[in-house]
Enzyme design. Structure first.
Site, PDB file in Angstrom:
ATOM      1  N   ASP A 455       1.076  13.890 -17.595  1.00  0.00           N
ATOM      2  CA  ASP A 455       0.024  14.227 -18.561  1.00  0.00           C
ATOM      3  C   ASP A 455      -0.063  13.075 -19.550  1.00  0.00           C
ATOM      4  OD1 ASP A 455      -1.634  15.376 -20.601  1.00  0.00           O
ATOM      5  OD2 ASP A 455      -1.051  17.360 -19.897  1.00  0.00           O
ATOM      6  N   ASP A 457      -1.866  13.085 -22.276  1.00  0.00           N
ATOM      7  CA  ASP A 457      -2.216  13.557 -23.615  1.00  0.00           C
ATOM      8  C   ASP A 457      -1.002  13.674 -24.511  1.00  0.00           C
ATOM      9  OD1 ASP A 457      -4.856  13.699 -23.016  1.00  0.00           O
ATOM     10  OD2 ASP A 457      -4.937  15.865 -22.740  1.00  0.00           O
ATOM     11  N   ARG A 466      -1.133  27.985 -28.047  1.00  0.00           N
ATOM     12  CA  ARG A 466      -1.040  28.533 -26.689  1.00  0.00           C
ATOM     13  C   ARG A 466      -0.163  27.701 -25.762  1.00  0.00           C
ATOM     14  NH1 ARG A 466      -4.964  25.247 -27.443  1.00  0.00           N
ATOM     15  NH2 ARG A 466      -5.933  24.073 -25.765  1.00  0.00           N
ATOM     16  N   LYS A 479       2.938  15.114 -24.152  1.00  0.00           N
ATOM     17  CA  LYS A 479       3.137  16.489 -23.698  1.00  0.00           C
ATOM     18  C   LYS A 479       4.155  16.575 -22.559  1.00  0.00           C
ATOM     19  CE  LYS A 479      -1.376  18.442 -24.951  1.00  0.00           C
ATOM     20  NZ  LYS A 479      -2.611  19.072 -24.433  1.00  0.00           N
ATOM     21  N   CYS A 585     -37.781  17.432 -23.229  1.00  0.00           N
ATOM     22  CA  CYS A 585     -38.924  17.651 -24.126  1.00  0.00           C
ATOM     23  C   CYS A 585     -38.672  18.855 -25.035  1.00  0.00           C
ATOM     24  CB  CYS A 585     -40.219  17.827 -23.339  1.00  0.00           C
ATOM     25  SG  CYS A 585     -40.171  19.188 -22.159  1.00  0.00           S
TER      26      CYS A 585
END
Length: 1003
Positions: A455, A457, A466, A479, A585
């Protein structure tokens, strides 16, 4: 400040807020929870409830820690053996969330919780309690309005019972965003029919409620009491009697209204006799009735013999079957026999599934958000048992931390688990839970086991809510490193067995994750948050024939998928349809929803604070930047004007000049641009068919007049000025008085709308650019640009968008810019919280879902370790904790293709060793399969085709494949590459094109 507000301000609950909302979290923050029994299940529930942010959590478990408790209780260590369980767990639980006090209720070993100890709690959860104790406590809670949950796990079995009282109000049963849509007609009769805008399905169901706004001609509907819906079609629904209302003219928006639901729960004593089952697996429709009797019989067995049935003991199993049949004669004896065999067992994945589920039920009880489970849940994963079932001898305790798992699977299979080699891609929320489960299971704890986890990060504040392996002291660290160290602390057997990496998976790191790496592992588990990385890992697993475990969560929803070589389809075999994009648009000229104005403001952020600074720096640093980059763009004048503006005319020397700039930006966007649009398309404009132009989804805007006393107006000036100052390295300010003083002193130039300005009205029209400048205009502009050589070393600071820093003005600007545009178009503005989620593309997340989903994945990992090859052995899962809902299905079988008489799937390939020539490959196809190759490609290089000419063919056909690839691609093959993936177009003897597997050329 309230406990939840303090944590919210610090970003701790940023992802969870998008699941629960402020009101639910405030109700949670006023609630005290008692959890009785903190073996694996109890501590899993406590962990998730503490992370979620209730007022307090109290735990009760005076029984001494035993070695087998280490199989599932991840907050225990070996030196805790002999200590009271609650005492050993309380400190580590308290570390999870500084805003939630965790205390130990105390107690003496051998003495159960009593009724007089549970007063003062809003929820009482009993884990592993006897049926007699459940009945005693529930009698009191039901009479005294306290929410009650009883839960237990026995090996691969789990059970939950809910009693939230005789009158429980669920404020928001689904938690889904209310539907809304534009309407074009409301009939005036006894069954008023509402017709929605063409091609816009309303999405409502019978029994939903709606109210209305902006209805013209039938004003009684605006803000009316919610009306019940009867669906008549995808674009129509009835709302009851409208015959006495005024005649409808035009316009209007319907909005779904979330209606509270009153639920009545029976107490346990009554519910045992007439149970209401929550079905977790429709393939096991009859299983709950069997287990309902079985768990009661198990409690009776324990009371009678003062112990549980012994692992794999047939005598004890027969006794339990007999006791069960006295309660319910019609049972599945095989299931009850397994319940007896596994009664002393405890496995981490089941604890995670039941613990995550129960924790969400606790949160429902205290927040009134989402529909509670009614009323008995029974879950099992008997499919996870190895095909070669263990013997009684194999399941005997060894005095090991894995004894509770050995009681279910046996020592032989435990050795297989301990020598498994797994690659975990990602160590965020799912990754943390995965590693926790693996450490409890003993994955890779043996001499041949290894876990690779990668990882790139680092840990941020919002992760702590969490990603429970991380603490505040870990902020800023990688991490993968912190997670690896944390689980090795949980289970010392993993020390030296977890290899943490920071290299992301992808084509650029195939030197790290190459053939030798994949040959060294048994499987891959994804814990990723983006589709591209998932697809890449899926391709790698298909190529290297490795099983893949895939999962994901979105708020209270989660899914799991198993990919097994030569058995199932791959992750990439089926995909969700792409998200519907808003026409440009609509965003640019005709917004009708807050999402449109947020998207517009996010683009404005880049157009004001990112791209101009990048363009200036490129002009100053890249030779011939203007000639090379603007030559073919068709927007030379516009881009050169921008560089002149940011480098010369609007270059601020003081912060006050940044405020002036911001004030003029306000005028340009929210007054002048709107006046210009209304000049080109007046409010009374009509279409070619004579209908009002400004109708339906097109809302006529109104220009804004700047008012420094309006908080939104001033917020725009403050944020824009500070971001502009950042571009130039000037120090920012936040004193509102300064901004009001400067902004009110500015003389704003008079604006006159221009004739002939065309407006893009629909997506099919070309995007209209400003008229191109003639050579003299461009020449004059170029003369105003300073030579790059005169500004050596000078650079602007482009803003890098960062949604989670509340001091950088990024979300402040986007919120203010979006809400000002919403005011232009009379759209309901959004708060900062909602704007941040949409602009930052934040994925809602809550620990309970992650816990449950990871448990389901690990139940499939048991099957992979066992080497199961049958499709029906595996399960893909989908759950929604909000409803709640569980859904399981067999994975989809790999699609079979065929050429001539040969069947093949995506898992097949043709392999050629020793770097053959292209001619050798072509001859082999012709000889072995009677197929002719017409084209050969590798990567983006076309190596050969039937139409390249005789000379090139004669040159390329005899070449070694590696040399051919290097010659055509004009790039050397990296030394770490051991093979090449090749694709061919082939035809059969009749000249028909046929599809064949890809080719692998080994170098």
């Amino acid at each position: 400040m309230d406990i939840d507000e303090a944590a919210i301000d610090e970003g701790l609950y940023s992802r969870q807020l998008y699941v629960l909302g402020h009101e639910a979290m405030k109700r949670m923050a006023a609630s005290n929870v008692l959890i009785v029994g903190v073996k694996g299940l109890g501590v899993e529930i406590a962990k998730n409830v503490v992370l979620a942010g209730v007022k307090s959590v109290t735990i009760f478990d005076p029984e001494p820690v035993q070695v087998q408790d280490l199989s599932t209780q991840f907050f225990l260590r070996e030196d805790d053996i002999g200590k009271p369980r609650a005492e050993a767990a309380v400190r580590r639980l308290a570390e999870l969330n500084a805003y939630v006090p965790v205390r130990n209720l105390g107690g003496q070993p051998g003495k159960e919780i009593s009724v007089d100890q549970i007063a003062g709690f809003q929820v009482v959860v009993l884990c592993g309690a006897t049926l007699q104790k459940q009945l005693e406590i529930n009698n009191w809670t039901h009479e005294n309005g306290v929410h009650f949950i009883a839960a237990d796990t026995r090996g691969l079995f789990g059970t939950v019972f809910n009693d939230f009282g005789s009158k429980f109000t669920c404020v928001d049963p689904t938690g889904e965003q209310p539907l809304n849509g534009m309407i074009v007609e409301v009939s005036q009769d006894e069954e008023g029919l509402v017709t929605c805008l063409d091609e816009t399905r309303h999405g409502l169901e019978d029994g939903d409620f709606v109210t209305f706004t902006e209805v013209q001609g039938m004003p009684e509907l605006n803000g009316c009491e919610p009306r019940k819906v009867t669906v008549k079609g995808p674009y129509t629904f009835a709302i009851g009697d409208t015959s006495k209302l005024s005649a409808y003219q035009r316009g209007g928006i319907f909005t779904q209204v979330t209606m509270p639901k009153l639920l009545e729960f029976k107490p346990l004593r009554e519910s045992l006799k007439s149970p209401e089952f929550f079905i977790t697996d429709t393939a096991k429709w009859d299983r709950p009735a069997t287990l309902h009797a079985g768990f009661q019989a198990l409690s009776e067995f324990q009371a009678k013999y003062q112990r549980l049935p012994r692992p794999r003991n047939s005598e004890d199993a027969a006794t339990l079957v007999a006791l069960t049949k006295k309660i319910e004669p019609e049972i599945d004896e095989k299931v009850i026999t397994e319940l007896a065999y596994q009664a002393t067992g405890d496995v981490s994945p089941i604890v995670a599934v039941i613990g995550g589920f129960v924790a969400q039920e606790v949160l429902k009880a205290v927040s009134a958000k989402f529909h509670p489970m009614v009323q008995h849940l029974y879950f099992d994963s008997l499919e996870s048992l190895p095909d070669a079932l263990p013997t009684e001898e194999d399941c005997q305790p060894l005095g090991s931390r894995y004894d509770a798992q050995i009681a279910v699977f046996g020592k032989t299979f435990q050795d297989q688990i301990s020598n498994h080699r797994q690659f975990l891609v990602g160590s965020g929320a799912i990754g943390c839970e995965m590693l926790k489960n693996w450490s409890m299971m003993g994955v890779a704890s043996g001499p041949n086991g290894v876990i690779h986890v990668t990882d790139l990060d680092t840990i941020e504040k919002s992760n702590l809510n969490r990603q429970f392996l991380f603490r505040a002291k870990d902020l800023g660290k990688f991490k993968s490193e912190v997670a690896a160290a944390a689980v090795a602390d949980m289970n010392p057997d993993l020390k030296g067995k977890i290899v943490s990496k920071q290299e992301p998976v992808g084509p650029d790191t195939e030197n790290v994750y190459g053939p030798s790496f994949y040959q060294s592992i048994d499987g891959v588990t994804n814990a990723l948050d983006n589709i591209r990385a998932r697809q890449y890992m899926d391709q790698r697993c298909v190529f290297y024939l490795k099983p893949l475990l895939e999962s994901g969560t979105l708020g209270t929803k989660g899914n799991t998928q198993v990919v097994i070589p030569h058995v199932t389809e791959s992750y990439s075999s089926s995909q969700d349809p792409p998200e519907k994009e808003t026409p440009s648009c609509t965003v640019k000229n005709f917004p009708n929803a807050i999402q449109h104005t947020i998207e517009w403001s996010r683009t404005e952020f880049d157009n004001l604070f990112v791209k101009p600074a990048q363009a200036v720096n490129a002009y100053l640093s890249e030779p011939n930047y203007l000639e090379n980059n603007l030559k073919y763009s068709g927007q030379q004048k516009e881009q050169i004007e921008q560089i002149v503006s940011y480098l010369v005319t609007d270059k601020p020397l003081t912060f006050e000049e940044c405020i002036v700039w911001a004030r003029l930006q306000f005028e340009e966007r929210y007054n002048n641009a709107i006046r210009q649009l209304l000049f080109s398309l007046p409010k009374d404009a009509v279409t070619s068919t004579g209908q009002p132009f400004w109708s339906g989804p097109k809302r006529a805007p109104d220009p804004l007049t700047f008012d420094s006393s309006d908080p939104t107006h001033l917020q725009f000036i403050i944020a824009a000025a500070n971001l502009h100052a950042f571009n130039y390295g000037l120090r920012g300010e936040t004193d509102p008085a300064l901004f009001k003083k400067v902004a009110d002193s500015i003389i704003v130039p008079e604006f006159t709308p221009r004739s002939g300005v065309q407006v893009q009205i629909n997506e099919n029209e070309p995007v209209l650019n400003a008229a191109s400048a003639d050579a003299s205009d461009l020449s004059n502009l170029m003369k105003r640009l300073p030579a790059p050589s005169s500004l050596v070393g000078y650079r602007l600071n482009p803003v890098e968008f960062e949604k989670d820093d509340d001091t950088n003005h990024h979300i402040d600007f986007i919120t203010a810019a979006s809400n000002l545009r919403a005011m232009n178009y009379n759209i309901q503005p959004a708060d900062r919280h909602t704007t941040k989620q949409i602009a930052g593309k934040i994925i809602p997340a809550i620990a309970t879902t992650t816990s449950l989903i990871t448990g389901l994945v690990c139940l499939e990992l048991y099957k992979i370790i066992d080497g199961k090859k049958k499709l029906e052995s595996y399960k893909n899962g989908f759950i929604t904790l909000a409803l709640p809902f569980f859904g399981f299905s067999e994975p989809i079988e790999a699609k079979k293709n065929k050429f001539n008489n040969t069947e093949w799937t995506l898992w097949d390939r043709f392999e050629f060793k020793n770097d053959p020539t292209l001619k050798e490959i072509m001859d082999w196809f012709r000889k072995e399969h009677k197929l002719d190759i017409s084209m050969v490609s590798q990567g983006v290089s076309m190596l050969w085709s039937s139409f390249i000419g005789k000379k090139k063919s004669e040159e390329r056909l005899p070449m070694k494949f590696s040399k051919l690839v290097e010659q055509v691609s004009k790039k050397p093959i990296p030394p770490y590459v051991r093979h090449l993936v090749v694709e061919v177009m082939v035809s059969d003897e009749e000249g028909e094109d046929v599809e064949v597997p890809f080719i692998v050329v080994h170098l």
